[in-house]
Motif scaffolding. Sequence first.
Motif, mmCIF file in Angstrom:
data_model
loop_
_atom_site.group_PDB
_atom_site.id
_atom_site.type_symbol
_atom_site.label_atom_id
_atom_site.label_comp_id
_atom_site.label_asym_id
_atom_site.label_seq_id
_atom_site.Cartn_x
_atom_site.Cartn_y
_atom_site.Cartn_z
ATOM 1 N N ILE A 13 0.011 9.013 -5.607
ATOM 2 C CA ILE A 13 1.392 9.464 -5.722
ATOM 3 C C ILE A 13 1.487 10.169 -7.050
ATOM 4 C CG2 ILE A 13 3.796 8.782 -5.925
ATOM 5 C CD1 ILE A 13 3.180 6.415 -4.182
ATOM 6 N N THR A 20 -2.369 -0.161 -1.093
ATOM 7 C CA THR A 20 -1.482 -0.443 0.037
ATOM 8 C C THR A 20 -0.506 -1.568 -0.279
ATOM 9 O OG1 THR A 20 -3.177 0.280 1.580
ATOM 10 C CG2 THR A 20 -1.426 -1.078 2.478
ATOM 11 N N ILE A 23 2.355 -0.275 -2.362
ATOM 12 C CA ILE A 23 3.310 0.506 -1.576
ATOM 13 C C ILE A 23 4.209 -0.439 -0.783
ATOM 14 C CG2 ILE A 23 3.536 2.140 0.329
ATOM 15 C CD1 ILE A 23 0.874 3.374 -0.704
ATOM 16 N N MET A 26 6.731 -1.909 -3.088
ATOM 17 C CA MET A 26 7.787 -0.941 -3.406
ATOM 18 C C MET A 26 8.781 -0.836 -2.252
ATOM 19 S SD MET A 26 5.852 2.068 -5.498
ATOM 20 C CE MET A 26 7.358 2.978 -5.682
ATOM 21 N N ARG A 27 8.295 -0.859 -1.039
ATOM 22 C CA ARG A 27 9.201 -0.812 0.119
ATOM 23 C C ARG A 27 10.049 -2.076 0.197
ATOM 24 N NH1 ARG A 27 5.636 2.289 4.735
ATOM 25 N NH2 ARG A 27 5.575 4.224 3.571
ATOM 26 N N LEU A 30 12.679 -1.673 -2.412
ATOM 27 C CA LEU A 30 13.692 -0.732 -1.928
ATOM 28 C C LEU A 30 14.641 -1.410 -0.948
ATOM 29 C CD1 LEU A 30 14.804 2.158 -1.774
ATOM 30 C CD2 LEU A 30 13.101 2.623 -0.014
ATOM 31 N N LEU A 70 12.987 5.068 -6.207
ATOM 32 C CA LEU A 70 11.992 4.490 -5.301
ATOM 33 C C LEU A 70 11.777 5.381 -4.083
ATOM 34 C CD1 LEU A 70 13.032 0.733 -5.468
ATOM 35 C CD2 LEU A 70 10.868 1.704 -6.230
ATOM 36 N N SER A 71 12.864 5.937 -3.556
ATOM 37 C CA SER A 71 12.742 6.822 -2.393
ATOM 38 C C SER A 71 11.941 8.068 -2.729
ATOM 39 C CB SER A 71 14.127 7.220 -1.884
ATOM 40 O OG SER A 71 14.819 6.096 -1.410
ATOM 41 N N LEU A 74 8.287 7.005 -2.839
ATOM 42 C CA LEU A 74 7.760 6.683 -1.510
ATOM 43 C C LEU A 74 7.709 7.899 -0.587
ATOM 44 C CD1 LEU A 74 9.384 3.182 -0.958
ATOM 45 C CD2 LEU A 74 6.969 3.706 -1.303
ATOM 46 N N SER A 75 8.530 8.909 -0.855
ATOM 47 C CA SER A 75 8.494 10.106 -0.004
ATOM 48 C C SER A 75 7.202 10.896 -0.203
ATOM 49 C CB SER A 75 9.698 10.994 -0.288
ATOM 50 O OG SER A 75 9.600 11.567 -1.572
ATOM 51 N N VAL A 77 4.269 9.504 -0.367
ATOM 52 C CA VAL A 77 3.159 8.759 0.250
ATOM 53 C C VAL A 77 2.866 9.315 1.621
ATOM 54 C CG1 VAL A 77 2.402 6.505 1.115
ATOM 55 C CG2 VAL A 77 3.661 6.695 -1.031
#
Length: 77
Positions: A13, A20, A23, A26-27, A30, A70-71, A74-75, A77
């Motif tokens: 990122i 993994t 990630i 982080m989700r 979020l 965060l979005s 993550l966008s 990824v």
Amino acid sequence: MNATTQSPQAQTIGAVNLATHEILEMRELLSSKNVCLTKSATMQALASDPELKTLLQQDVQQSKQAIQELSAILSKV
């Protein structure tokens, strides 16, 4: 470590490599911030104490900012 030698679980990122499990964390964060935002926004309308309303407004603003950051990460990824 370049992209060709990364483990299959690592994803890049920007300049940061995330595994993994990072990630997924982080989700999860979020999702938690979304719940906090919803609760603070709802309780803000019900609060009668001005100091509590101020705290809830601050939490809503901070949660929105955290969700946007965060979005954005993550966008990629």
